[in-house]
Design an enzyme around this catalytic site. Structure first.
Site, short mmCIF file in Angstrom:
data_model
loop_
_atom_site.label_atom_id
_atom_site.label_comp_id
_atom_site.label_asym_id
_atom_site.label_seq_id
_atom_site.Cartn_x
_atom_site.Cartn_y
_atom_site.Cartn_z
N ASP A 97 43.95 46.96 40.28
CA ASP A 97 43.82 47.96 39.22
C ASP A 97 42.50 48.73 39.27
O ASP A 97 42.18 49.45 38.33
CB ASP A 97 43.99 47.31 37.84
CG ASP A 97 43.00 46.17 37.59
OD1 ASP A 97 41.84 46.28 38.02
OD2 ASP A 97 43.40 45.17 36.97
N ARG A 137 38.91 52.64 37.07
CA ARG A 137 39.75 51.59 36.47
C ARG A 137 41.06 52.23 36.04
O ARG A 137 41.07 53.19 35.28
CB ARG A 137 39.04 50.98 35.25
CG ARG A 137 39.84 49.90 34.52
CD ARG A 137 40.08 48.69 35.40
NE ARG A 137 40.50 47.52 34.66
CZ ARG A 137 41.76 47.27 34.29
NH1 ARG A 137 42.72 48.13 34.57
NH2 ARG A 137 42.04 46.15 33.64
N GLU A 157 43.36 38.94 39.12
CA GLU A 157 42.10 38.94 39.87
C GLU A 157 42.34 38.36 41.26
O GLU A 157 43.30 37.61 41.48
CB GLU A 157 41.05 38.12 39.12
CG GLU A 157 40.76 38.60 37.71
CD GLU A 157 40.13 39.98 37.66
OE1 GLU A 157 39.44 40.34 38.64
OE2 GLU A 157 40.32 40.69 36.65
N ARG A 183 32.94 52.28 34.49
CA ARG A 183 34.06 52.75 35.31
C ARG A 183 34.80 53.87 34.58
O ARG A 183 34.95 53.84 33.36
CB ARG A 183 35.01 51.59 35.62
CG ARG A 183 34.38 50.46 36.40
CD ARG A 183 35.32 49.28 36.55
NE ARG A 183 35.70 48.72 35.24
CZ ARG A 183 36.43 47.62 35.09
NH1 ARG A 183 36.87 46.97 36.15
NH2 ARG A 183 36.72 47.17 33.88
#
Length: 368
Positions: free
Chosen positions: A181, A251, A259, A293
């Protein structure tokens, strides 16, 4: 080559004018004049001495460009002295002159003033790094065009609700994709939104690096690259050219992928690499998150990337931050079909995993 031949003959229509120019990374640019003497005002066109081919002193750079393009069409050779003004390879210079020749042939009437010639070069070579562009203009003694303002083509009414601006990136490196992502992207400073916002410090670093490479001082050139990176910019090789680009950490809005250390984390990243790796993307930026981000919707080759990640079970719908009903629907479809991470039956939520990791670190500190 009618345009080029007409350039040597000149034109008496008097219809050309000089648009406003201002230098960027060369803030002290001035027209040349003899030391110790004030620059004399230009004589009327009919009173100026005509040199070879009917060229006036003020248009010698225009004539030189036309001559070099005519020679390039016949021999495929670029001017010998150009390499003293630019840093890119001879092979890259050949590509530049191919583009310049095509642009010149398609320009009617041909450029007759330094301003016209500078504009033609800037348009034809809009993807090369700024230092090389300025080097070519310097080679022909042409003015440096001012960069377009960031708002010149900005039309917020045409953007989706909540979108602050749009980024059009260079191809995304596979190694810059961190997980399913998020990734790092680079936007060329030739983009209108970027061009007016490049700090003077960055321009100076690029020019210093160009000079270091000309002197074969590669150690200093590499150090200047590191300084550029610290300033948030990078010089990227693109089709034998070098492009100055700004770095953006991205992002993806509305999804949360496992993760890398979680089950299916590597598979999720691989899926994103297949979708955008090596390709340019369009990013509709909504805001900036707490980690600096840029949060946005990603499009690549007419595909909505979040949709692809959700439909194929490569990510979760991040309901806390995005309530779009289609996102929930795409996740349900993937769940029902046991696609991707949903094949495991009861995958752990990434936000729960991150919370547990934070708690574990805090407990370890307290025990110590």
């Amino acid at each position: 080559m009618g345009n080029i031949l007409r350039c040597f003959k000149g034109d008496d229509d008097g219809g050309d004018h000089y648009p406003y120019y201002k230098p960027t990374s060369r803030p002290h640019y001035q027209p040349p004049h003899y030391h110790g003497q004030p620059a004399a005002p230009p004589a009327p066109l009919q009173q100026q001495h005509l040199g070879p081919h009917g060229v006036t002193p003020s248009t010698v750079g225009v004539a030189a460009l036309a001559h070099d393009l005519l020679n390039f069409e016949s021999t495929s050779m670029v001017p010998d002295g150009l390499s003293q003004h630019v840093v890119s390879s001879r092979k890259a210079q050949v590509k530049w002159y191919q583009k310049l020749l095509e642009a010149y042939k398609n320009t009617t009437p041909p450029p007759k003033t330094p301003a016209n010639a500078a504009q033609l070069i800037a348009r034809a070579l809009n993807m090369i790094q700024r230092a090389d562009l300025e080097g070519i203009l310097e080679f022909y003694n042409l003015p440096i065009p001012s960069l377009p303002t960031a708002s010149s083509n900005y039309q917020p009414s045409l953007l989706p609700e909540g979108v602050q601006f749009v980024l059009n990136t260079l191809p995304v490196y596979d190694k810059c994709i961190g997980d399913g992502d998020g990734f790092t992207a680079y936007v060329p400073t030739t983009d209108p939104r970027e061009s007016a916002n490049v700090p003077l410090e960055v321009h100076e670093l690029v020019i210093a690096r160009t000079q270091a490479r000309k002197c074969r001082d590669y150690q200093s050139a590499d150090a200047l690259l590191s300084s550029l990176d610290e300033a948030g910019y990078k010089i990227i090789s693109c089709s034998d050219d070098e492009v100055l680009a700004r770095k953006y950490r991205i992002r993806m809005r509305g999804i949360d992928a496992p993760e890398l250390k979680m089950p299916y984390g590597k598979e999720s990243r691989t899926a994103l690499v297949k979708l955008i790796g090596g390709k340019s993307v369009k990013i509709y930026v909504y805001d900036l998150d707490q980690f600096g981000r840029y949060v946005g919707d990603i499009y690549c080759n007419n595909l909505f990337i979040q949709e692809q990640m959700l439909k194929n079970g490569h990510a979760w719908h991040f309901k806390t931050y995005d309530k779009r009903p289609e996102f929930a629907r795409w996740e349900r479809e993937a769940r029902a079909a046991n696609r991707g991470l949903w094949a495991s039956g009861n995958p752990e939520k990434p936000w729960d995993w991150r919370r547990d990791q934070r708690n574990a670190r805090q407990d370890a500190i307290q025990v110590y």
